[in-house]
Design a protein around this motif. Structure first.
Motif, mmCIF file in Angstrom:
data_model
loop_
_atom_site.group_PDB
_atom_site.id
_atom_site.type_symbol
_atom_site.label_atom_id
_atom_site.label_comp_id
_atom_site.label_asym_id
_atom_site.label_seq_id
_atom_site.Cartn_x
_atom_site.Cartn_y
_atom_site.Cartn_z
ATOM 1 N N PRO A 6 5.383 10.661 10.366
ATOM 2 C CA PRO A 6 4.386 9.603 10.558
ATOM 3 C C PRO A 6 4.939 8.212 10.351
ATOM 4 C CG PRO A 6 3.517 11.394 9.187
ATOM 5 C CD PRO A 6 4.976 11.649 9.358
ATOM 6 N N ASP A 7 5.967 8.063 9.502
ATOM 7 C CA ASP A 7 6.512 6.736 9.264
ATOM 8 C C ASP A 7 7.156 6.139 10.510
ATOM 9 O OD1 ASP A 7 7.652 7.030 5.806
ATOM 10 O OD2 ASP A 7 5.694 6.607 6.676
ATOM 11 N N ARG A 8 7.506 6.973 11.482
ATOM 12 C CA ARG A 8 8.151 6.469 12.684
ATOM 13 C C ARG A 8 7.136 6.038 13.737
ATOM 14 N NH1 ARG A 8 12.924 4.619 12.356
ATOM 15 N NH2 ARG A 8 13.002 4.784 14.614
ATOM 16 N N THR A 9 5.874 6.351 13.549
ATOM 17 C CA THR A 9 4.884 6.116 14.591
ATOM 18 C C THR A 9 4.863 4.677 15.048
ATOM 19 O OG1 THR A 9 3.520 7.879 13.702
ATOM 20 C CG2 THR A 9 2.445 6.299 15.168
ATOM 21 N N ALA A 10 4.856 3.727 14.101
ATOM 22 C CA ALA A 10 4.763 2.320 14.477
ATOM 23 C C ALA A 10 6.009 1.834 15.194
ATOM 24 C CB ALA A 10 4.523 1.462 13.233
ATOM 25 N N GLY A 11 7.103 2.608 15.108
ATOM 26 C CA GLY A 11 8.340 2.178 15.728
ATOM 27 C C GLY A 11 8.584 2.756 17.100
ATOM 28 N N ARG A 12 7.634 3.508 17.675
ATOM 29 C CA ARG A 12 7.838 4.083 18.990
ATOM 30 C C ARG A 12 7.922 2.996 20.049
ATOM 31 N NH1 ARG A 12 3.348 8.925 18.551
ATOM 32 N NH2 ARG A 12 4.668 10.434 17.474
ATOM 33 N N PRO A 13 8.760 3.203 21.070
ATOM 34 C CA PRO A 13 8.913 2.165 22.097
ATOM 35 C C PRO A 13 7.607 1.739 22.736
ATOM 36 C CG PRO A 13 10.639 3.819 22.296
ATOM 37 C CD PRO A 13 9.685 4.325 21.262
ATOM 38 N N ASP A 14 6.667 2.679 22.982
ATOM 39 C CA ASP A 14 5.436 2.291 23.679
ATOM 40 C C ASP A 14 4.464 1.542 22.783
ATOM 41 O OD1 ASP A 14 4.725 4.379 22.078
ATOM 42 O OD2 ASP A 14 3.821 5.598 23.664
ATOM 43 N N ASP A 15 4.771 1.396 21.470
ATOM 44 C CA ASP A 15 3.915 0.638 20.564
ATOM 45 C C ASP A 15 4.452 -0.762 20.302
ATOM 46 O OD1 ASP A 15 2.123 2.682 20.207
ATOM 47 O OD2 ASP A 15 3.196 3.553 18.497
ATOM 48 N N ARG A 16 5.589 -1.115 20.886
ATOM 49 C CA ARG A 16 6.248 -2.349 20.500
ATOM 50 C C ARG A 16 5.670 -3.564 21.189
ATOM 51 N NH1 ARG A 16 12.475 -0.051 20.760
ATOM 52 N NH2 ARG A 16 12.168 1.589 19.241
ATOM 53 N N GLY A 58 14.267 2.185 9.185
ATOM 54 C CA GLY A 58 14.763 3.097 8.168
ATOM 55 C C GLY A 58 15.316 2.356 6.965
ATOM 56 N N ALA A 59 16.097 1.295 7.225
ATOM 57 C CA ALA A 59 16.666 0.520 6.124
ATOM 58 C C ALA A 59 15.569 -0.210 5.354
ATOM 59 C CB ALA A 59 17.686 -0.479 6.667
ATOM 60 N N ALA A 60 14.578 -0.729 6.057
ATOM 61 C CA ALA A 60 13.478 -1.435 5.383
ATOM 62 C C ALA A 60 12.699 -0.498 4.477
ATOM 63 C CB ALA A 60 12.562 -2.075 6.414
ATOM 64 N N LEU A 61 12.436 0.718 4.950
ATOM 65 C CA LEU A 61 11.685 1.661 4.129
ATOM 66 C C LEU A 61 12.538 2.209 2.993
ATOM 67 C CD1 LEU A 61 9.542 3.506 6.813
ATOM 68 C CD2 LEU A 61 8.869 1.669 5.246
ATOM 69 N N ALA A 62 13.848 2.251 3.187
ATOM 70 C CA ALA A 62 14.716 2.627 2.074
ATOM 71 C C ALA A 62 14.651 1.572 0.970
ATOM 72 C CB ALA A 62 16.151 2.798 2.568
ATOM 73 N N ASP A 65 11.441 2.145 -0.839
ATOM 74 C CA ASP A 65 11.551 3.258 -1.785
ATOM 75 C C ASP A 65 12.246 2.824 -3.073
ATOM 76 O OD1 ASP A 65 10.341 5.162 -0.138
ATOM 77 O OD2 ASP A 65 12.224 5.669 0.859
ATOM 78 N N GLU A 66 13.244 1.959 -2.931
ATOM 79 C CA GLU A 66 14.037 1.539 -4.086
ATOM 80 C C GLU A 66 13.372 0.443 -4.912
ATOM 81 O OE1 GLU A 66 18.475 -0.418 -5.014
ATOM 82 O OE2 GLU A 66 17.858 0.033 -2.955
ATOM 83 N N LEU A 67 12.716 -0.505 -4.218
ATOM 84 C CA LEU A 67 12.288 -1.733 -4.888
ATOM 85 C C LEU A 67 10.783 -1.995 -4.866
ATOM 86 C CD1 LEU A 67 15.043 -4.078 -3.380
ATOM 87 C CD2 LEU A 67 15.066 -2.969 -5.630
ATOM 88 N N ALA A 68 10.057 -1.259 -4.073
ATOM 89 C CA ALA A 68 8.631 -1.593 -3.905
ATOM 90 C C ALA A 68 7.794 -0.342 -3.711
ATOM 91 C CB ALA A 68 8.468 -2.542 -2.721
ATOM 92 N N GLY A 69 7.992 0.621 -4.607
ATOM 93 C CA GLY A 69 7.234 1.858 -4.488
ATOM 94 C C GLY A 69 5.741 1.658 -4.532
ATOM 95 N N ASP A 70 5.296 0.619 -5.228
ATOM 96 C CA ASP A 70 3.861 0.371 -5.367
ATOM 97 C C ASP A 70 3.201 -0.015 -4.048
ATOM 98 O OD1 ASP A 70 5.507 -1.967 -5.686
ATOM 99 O OD2 ASP A 70 3.719 -3.093 -6.276
ATOM 100 N N VAL A 71 3.975 -0.576 -3.111
ATOM 101 C CA VAL A 71 3.399 -0.988 -1.824
ATOM 102 C C VAL A 71 4.110 -0.307 -0.654
ATOM 103 C CG1 VAL A 71 2.529 -3.212 -2.640
ATOM 104 C CG2 VAL A 71 4.874 -3.061 -1.787
ATOM 105 N N ARG A 72 4.846 0.758 -0.928
ATOM 106 C CA ARG A 72 5.630 1.414 0.110
ATOM 107 C C ARG A 72 4.763 1.894 1.265
ATOM 108 N NH1 ARG A 72 7.068 5.901 3.502
ATOM 109 N NH2 ARG A 72 9.344 6.024 3.580
#
Length: 266
Positions: A6-16, A58-62, A65-72
């Motif tokens: 589900p985390d990839r949904t917003a990144g699909r080409p047809d949603d850009r 992927g890097a942004a969500l990493a 995960d590391e620095l902003a778990g409260d708003v991930r």
């Protein structure tokens, strides 16, 4: 069929196309959040983020995960992946984290109400006719960290300029930031920093104080000096001409907090 990630949904080409189109439509009036940390802080402190883009989801969500778990989860729902070329075309200067977002600026009326609210439990920082955009951003970041009620600027500098917001790392949304005339400052005793003032170490700064700082080059304006109730000096070695503005604000806020005005969780 259920999306396997589900985390990839917003990144699909047809949603850009939608988010990029929204960016072009909103950019003129929105606050630019430049980089992952600016977006993280804005979301954490309740900003209304209208669109958020990244060249590397992927890097942004990493980082989340590391620095902003409260708003991930909020970040995952907001971020849309676009090509690096598209991302770079939308921002004045690409950020190393390849993240940018647009948010709604808080209402001036709401900020002025927060600044004028009585009794205040933390000071307001006043920057009298500041000149340097990066310094103004650093001061806002400091004010947010110390839990100050807000930051008010006088003069022509826009405290919501993109360079100031970048310097503030999105923490404009953690405190009230506005520009006013000297005659329209919030109520409260004005403690203005001046080399000829009383040594700050002999004073207790009240929670409802306005802590006023002039520009590094010209100091306090005549209007602000006339409005001051107290002139206050920071300790400084002879023959050293001045401190950096953000350093002066940090020293003063620390002096206030050391007397009991410690930051607290909201």
């Amino acid at each position: 069929m259920t999306d396997p990630d589900p985390d990839r949904t917003a990144g699909r080409p047809d949603d850009r196309a939608g988010p990029v189109s929204a960016w072009h439509r909103l950019a003129a009036d929105a606050v630019l959040l430049d980089g992952f940390h600016a977006l993280k802080h804005a979301v954490r402190f309740g900003a209304e983020v209208r669109v958020a883009l990244t060249a590397d989801r992927g890097a942004a969500l990493a980082l989340a995960d590391e620095l902003a778990g409260d708003v991930r989860e909020e970040l995952a729902a907001l971020l849309t992946e676009v090509s690096h070329d598209t991302y770079a075309s939308l921002v004045p200067r690409p950020h190393p984290t390849a993240v940018a977002a647009l948010a709604v600026r808080p209402s001036r009326a709401g900020n002025l109400e927060r600044l004028a609210h009585s009794p205040r439990t933390a000071p307001v920082v006043v920057l009298d006719n500041p000149r340097n955009l990066g310094n103004a951003g650093a001061v806002i970041r400091l004010a947010a960290g110390f839990g100050a009620t807000g930051v008010v600027t006088t003069g022509t500098l826009d405290p919501w300029h993109p360079t100031v917001v970048r310097g503030g790392a999105g923490l404009h949304f953690a405190t009230a930031v506005e520009r006013t005339a000297v005659g329209e400052l919030p109520p409260g005793p004005v403690f203005a920093l001046d080399p000829e003032g009383e040594d700050i170490r002999s004073l207790k700064l009240p929670d409802d104080a306005l802590l006023a700082f002039g520009s590094e080059r010209s100091g306090l304006s005549p209007e602000l000096r006339a409005r001051a109730d107290h002139l206050v000096a920071l300790p400084m070695r002879p023959q050293v001409s001045s401190y950096n503005l953000a350093t002066s604000v940090a020293m003063t806020l620390f002096h206030w907090s050391a007397a009991g005005g410690a930051p607290h969780a909201s």
